[in-house]
Design a protein around this motif. Structure first.
Motif, PDB file in Angstrom:
ATOM      1  N   VAL A 145       0.845  -1.181   0.000  1.00  0.00           N
ATOM      2  CA  VAL A 145       0.000   0.000   0.000  1.00  0.00           C
ATOM      3  C   VAL A 145       0.888   1.241   0.000  1.00  0.00           C
ATOM      4  CG1 VAL A 145      -1.717   1.287   1.329  1.00  0.00           C
ATOM      5  CG2 VAL A 145      -1.807  -1.216   1.213  1.00  0.00           C
ATOM      6  N   SER A 174      14.002  -1.681  10.528  1.00  0.00           N
ATOM      7  CA  SER A 174      13.059  -2.661  11.048  1.00  0.00           C
ATOM      8  C   SER A 174      11.607  -2.218  10.768  1.00  0.00           C
ATOM      9  CB  SER A 174      13.276  -2.802  12.549  1.00  0.00           C
ATOM     10  OG  SER A 174      12.395  -3.744  13.042  1.00  0.00           O
ATOM     11  N   GLY A 175      10.824  -3.150  10.261  1.00  0.00           N
ATOM     12  CA  GLY A 175       9.394  -2.884  10.085  1.00  0.00           C
ATOM     13  C   GLY A 175       9.004  -2.061   8.867  1.00  0.00           C
ATOM     14  N   VAL A 176       9.936  -1.822   7.943  1.00  0.00           N
ATOM     15  CA  VAL A 176       9.605  -0.985   6.775  1.00  0.00           C
ATOM     16  C   VAL A 176       8.852  -1.743   5.697  1.00  0.00           C
ATOM     17  CG1 VAL A 176      11.286   0.869   6.720  1.00  0.00           C
ATOM     18  CG2 VAL A 176      11.926  -1.384   5.895  1.00  0.00           C
ATOM     19  N   GLY A 177       8.933  -3.083   5.736  1.00  0.00           N
ATOM     20  CA  GLY A 177       8.263  -3.858   4.694  1.00  0.00           C
ATOM     21  C   GLY A 177       9.243  -4.623   3.820  1.00  0.00           C
ATOM     22  N   LYS A 178      10.366  -5.021   4.385  1.00  0.00           N
ATOM     23  CA  LYS A 178      11.355  -5.762   3.589  1.00  0.00           C
ATOM     24  C   LYS A 178      10.804  -7.113   3.154  1.00  0.00           C
ATOM     25  CE  LYS A 178      14.519  -5.572   6.801  1.00  0.00           C
ATOM     26  NZ  LYS A 178      13.828  -4.675   7.749  1.00  0.00           N
ATOM     27  N   GLU A 179      10.137  -7.762   4.099  1.00  0.00           N
ATOM     28  CA  GLU A 179       9.613  -9.085   3.787  1.00  0.00           C
ATOM     29  C   GLU A 179       8.548  -8.992   2.694  1.00  0.00           C
ATOM     30  OE1 GLU A 179       8.896 -11.203   7.351  1.00  0.00           O
ATOM     31  OE2 GLU A 179       7.988 -12.884   6.300  1.00  0.00           O
ATOM     32  N   LEU A 180       7.756  -7.947   2.794  1.00  0.00           N
ATOM     33  CA  LEU A 180       6.719  -7.721   1.801  1.00  0.00           C
ATOM     34  C   LEU A 180       7.343  -7.461   0.427  1.00  0.00           C
ATOM     35  CD1 LEU A 180       3.714  -7.667   2.356  1.00  0.00           C
ATOM     36  CD2 LEU A 180       3.812  -5.183   2.351  1.00  0.00           C
ATOM     37  N   VAL A 360       6.332   0.796   9.348  1.00  0.00           N
ATOM     38  CA  VAL A 360       4.965   0.353   9.057  1.00  0.00           C
ATOM     39  C   VAL A 360       4.443  -0.596  10.136  1.00  0.00           C
ATOM     40  CG1 VAL A 360       3.451  -0.671   7.337  1.00  0.00           C
ATOM     41  CG2 VAL A 360       5.440   0.634   6.606  1.00  0.00           C
ATOM     42  N   ARG A 361       5.336  -1.416  10.682  1.00  0.00           N
ATOM     43  CA  ARG A 361       4.864  -2.333  11.715  1.00  0.00           C
ATOM     44  C   ARG A 361       4.345  -1.556  12.922  1.00  0.00           C
ATOM     45  NH1 ARG A 361       8.899  -5.417  12.552  1.00  0.00           N
ATOM     46  NH2 ARG A 361       8.205  -7.040  11.125  1.00  0.00           N
ATOM     47  N   ARG A 364       0.993  -0.164  12.115  1.00  0.00           N
ATOM     48  CA  ARG A 364      -0.035  -1.203  12.200  1.00  0.00           C
ATOM     49  C   ARG A 364      -0.426  -1.453  13.659  1.00  0.00           C
ATOM     50  NH1 ARG A 364       1.833  -7.022  11.055  1.00  0.00           N
ATOM     51  NH2 ARG A 364       2.261  -6.755  13.271  1.00  0.00           N
TER      52      ARG A 364
HETATM   53  N1  LIG Z   1       3.603  -0.885   1.936  1.00  0.00           N
HETATM   54  C1  LIG Z   1       2.933  -1.666   2.799  1.00  0.00           C
HETATM   55  N2  LIG Z   1       1.619  -1.889   2.623  1.00  0.00           N
HETATM   56  C2  LIG Z   1       0.935  -2.666   3.490  1.00  0.00           C
HETATM   57  N3  LIG Z   1       1.464  -3.269   4.542  1.00  0.00           N
HETATM   58  C3  LIG Z   1       2.771  -3.090   4.778  1.00  0.00           C
HETATM   59  C4  LIG Z   1       3.581  -2.301   3.907  1.00  0.00           C
HETATM   60  N4  LIG Z   1       4.836  -2.313   4.369  1.00  0.00           N
HETATM   61  C5  LIG Z   1       4.823  -3.072   5.464  1.00  0.00           C
HETATM   62  N5  LIG Z   1       3.590  -3.550   5.719  1.00  0.00           N
HETATM   63  C6  LIG Z   1       3.199  -4.397   6.867  1.00  0.00           C
HETATM   64  O1  LIG Z   1       3.978  -4.002   7.985  1.00  0.00           O
HETATM   65  C7  LIG Z   1       4.429  -5.122   8.709  1.00  0.00           C
HETATM   66  C8  LIG Z   1       5.941  -5.176   8.712  1.00  0.00           C
HETATM   67  O2  LIG Z   1       6.411  -5.464   7.403  1.00  0.00           O
HETATM   68  P1  LIG Z   1       7.602  -6.489   7.137  1.00  0.00           P
HETATM   69  O3  LIG Z   1       7.494  -7.666   8.040  1.00  0.00           O
HETATM   70  O4  LIG Z   1       7.656  -6.738   5.688  1.00  0.00           O
HETATM   71  O5  LIG Z   1       8.820  -5.579   7.595  1.00  0.00           O
HETATM   72  P2  LIG Z   1      10.354  -5.949   7.697  1.00  0.00           P
HETATM   73  O6  LIG Z   1      11.080  -4.823   7.074  1.00  0.00           O
HETATM   74  O7  LIG Z   1      10.604  -7.300   7.181  1.00  0.00           O
HETATM   75  O8  LIG Z   1      10.567  -5.888   9.275  1.00  0.00           O
HETATM   76  P3  LIG Z   1      11.782  -6.535  10.168  1.00  0.00           P
HETATM   77  O9  LIG Z   1      12.998  -5.747   9.873  1.00  0.00           O
HETATM   78  O10 LIG Z   1      11.309  -6.339  11.556  1.00  0.00           O
HETATM   79  O11 LIG Z   1      11.880  -7.947   9.756  1.00  0.00           O
HETATM   80  C9  LIG Z   1       3.794  -6.320   8.063  1.00  0.00           C
HETATM   81  O12 LIG Z   1       2.584  -6.591   8.723  1.00  0.00           O
HETATM   82  C10 LIG Z   1       3.521  -5.858   6.656  1.00  0.00           C
HETATM   83  O13 LIG Z   1       2.447  -6.553   6.083  1.00  0.00           O
END
Ligand SMILES: Nc1ncnc2c1ncn2[C@@H]1O[C@H](COP(=O)(O)OP(=O)(O)OP(=O)(O)O)[C@@H](O)[C@H]1O
Ligand SMILES: [Mg+2]
Length: 451
Positions: A145, A174-180, A360-361, A364
């Motif tokens: 999103v 952390s939590g920016v959406g890397k996994e996504l 983003v986490r 949420r």
């Molecule tokens: N652009 C986005 N749109 C919708 N949801 C998002 C977006 N970016 C992140 N999220 C949501 O925010 C949460 C954290 O994202 P994610 O796990 O991908 O972060 P990460 O960078 O892997 O975090 P970490 O470093 O802690 O592993 C998840 O619930 C994910 O679905």
């Protein structure tokens, strides 16, 4: 099944009048609806008006050989070709061109019934599959999103790298959406139909890494009671996502380097060199470049991994996305389906002003908590967010912005506005903070258009 047959429509293309009558009669007796055509021209006419579930096509028609048109026809319809016994070669070629089957003449009526039923059922299944697949594709579009320029850039980068097999390193806080982002790369890649396998490196015990990744042979170590395939094999043809790659041990780094360089690996306790066509995406919230420089991460592995780096920007650098994401989390949440929640303007301002160290986490989590805290209220106000308000955490941090020297009244109006946002609707608190009676507050709010 028989009930279904009633609705199925078959187009029979056959110029031999007797054969046509025989086949059409048989199909109608079973319960199908049947349309007929004598030649290619008529076939085109029928298809412009109706949408048969199956086409039975004579290989040789008066106005042309069917082989030429079959590919186009089979692209949109299930086609069974009818062929003279002598031209079985043609039938094989027709199937290569996309026909789902063939029947040789003279047509055996029992065989006809079975083949037709099978073809119609398969076509329906294929349509279902395509529908589900397309639906999932459409859903995928909305994984990330956001509409900020920074997110658009990221999406463009993801789209581009998805098409290649390059190893990708996803970096970001952390939590920016890397996994996504990693998931999005897989979903948009030609590997999307194959497995996407996640290995979270930081939760893995050091010596489990190797056996998880590469698998092990029976008896490789105590407890290895049977052979087990590793995740790299599970992701064959697909993508392996190594999350928190910065956490793996030097030994694991060496093993990983080898598989990236040679595409070869061995199961623990194994002697065979195996290969897997697995794309690797790694993610980290550490600064791997610094770690490599300081000798805490293998330099050569770092170079391999960082061949293509995707950096997910922190949320504070794309504030345009904050409100969109907040609404997204409101809509996604179960609670909000029962009670339609909305964000007050002041709450939106508070969200946008905040710096989001947890990205983003954190957003949420804040939204989920606000949904609960706001209870039965439809609106979520700043006070439900538990964040420093847009006006600043304490009055000592108030910021006024003017492009000119403000008059006293302008300052006053601004101050009232800011506190009004901070206390979002709490009259008594607002009056207390401003040091006026509630009655005077009412006048002030009216005067400044805040009521
Ligand atoms: N652009 C986005 N749109 C919708 N949801 C998002 C977006 N970016 C992140 N999220 C949501 O925010 C949460 C954290 O994202 P994610 O796990 O991908 O972060 P990460 O960078 O892997 O975090 P970490 O470093 O802690 O592993 C998840 O619930 C994910 O679905
Ligand atoms: Mg993650």
């Amino acid at each position: 099944m028989n009930l279904d047959i009633q609705k199925k429509l078959i187009l029979l293309v056959e110029d031999d009048a007797i054969l046509k009558k025989l086949i059409a009669g048989q199909l109608q007796e079973i319960g199908y609806r049947v349309l007929t055509a004598n030649c290619w021209r008529e076939t085109g006419e029928v298809l412009s008006r109706s949408e048969p579930d199956l086409i039975l096509l004579d290989m040789r028609l008066p106005d042309g050989n069917s082989m030429d048109g079959i590919e186009e026809l089979a692209g949109n319809h299930a086609v069974i070709v009818l062929t003279a016994y002598a031209s079985i070669q043609n039938a094989v070629q027709a199937v290569r061109s996309g026909a789902v089957g063939y029947l040789s003449k003279p047509v055996n009526l029992e065989e006809l019934e079975i083949e037709v039923a099978r073809a119609i059922e398969n076509a329906a299944m294929r349509r279902d599959y395509e529908f589900v697949r397309d639906q999932q594709r459409a859903k995928r579009q909305s994984l990330m999103v956001g509409e900020s320029p920074a997110l658009r850039d990221l999406e463009r980068l993801i789209e581009a790298v998805a098409q290649a097999t390059t190893t990708v390193l996803v970096e970001g806080e952390s939590g920016v959406g890397k996994e996504l982002a990693a998931r999005e790369i897989h979903d948009r890649s030609p590997r999307a139909q194959h497995n996407y396998v996640v290995l979270d490196c930081c939760t893995l015990h050091e010596n489990l890494f190797e056996s998880e990744l590469f698998g092990h042979e029976k008896g490789a170590f105590t407890g290895a009671i049977s052979q087990k395939r590793g995740l790299i094999e599970a992701a064959d043809g697909g993508t392996l996502f190594l999350d928190e790659i910065g956490e793996i041990s030097p030994a694991a780094q060496a093993k990983l380097l080898r598989v990236i360089e040679t595409r070869q690996f061995r199961r623990v306790g194994g002697v065979k060199d195996l290969t897997a066509d697995t794309r690797i995406i790694a993610a980290t919230n550490r600064d791997l470049a610094v770690m490599a420089k300081e000798g805490r991460f293998r330099q050569d592995l770092y170079y391999r991994l960082s061949a293509f780096t995707v950096r997910v920007p922190p949320l504070r650098d794309r504030r345009d996305d904050i409100v969109l994401l907040a609404h997204h989390f409101l809509e996604k949440h179960d609670f909000s389906r029962r009670i339609r929640k909305e964000l007050s303007r002041a709450a939106e301002r508070t969200l946008v002003a905040y710096d989001w160290p947890g990205n983003v986490r954190e957003l949420r989590n804040v939204m989920e908590r606000a949904i609960i805290l706001s209870g039965a209220e439809t609106a979520i106000h700043s006070r439900h967010l538990g964040l420093p308000s847009a006006a600043g955490a304490s009055s000592g941090e108030l910021k006024f912005q003017f492009d000119h020297e403000p008059t006293l009244d302008e300052l006053r109006q601004n101050y009232v506005k800011i506190l009004h946002g901070k206390y979002s609707g709490h009259r008594a608190k607002l009056a207390g903070a401003l040091g006026v009676s509630e009655r005077n507050l009412y006048r002030l709010l009216q005067r400044y258009g805040l009521e």
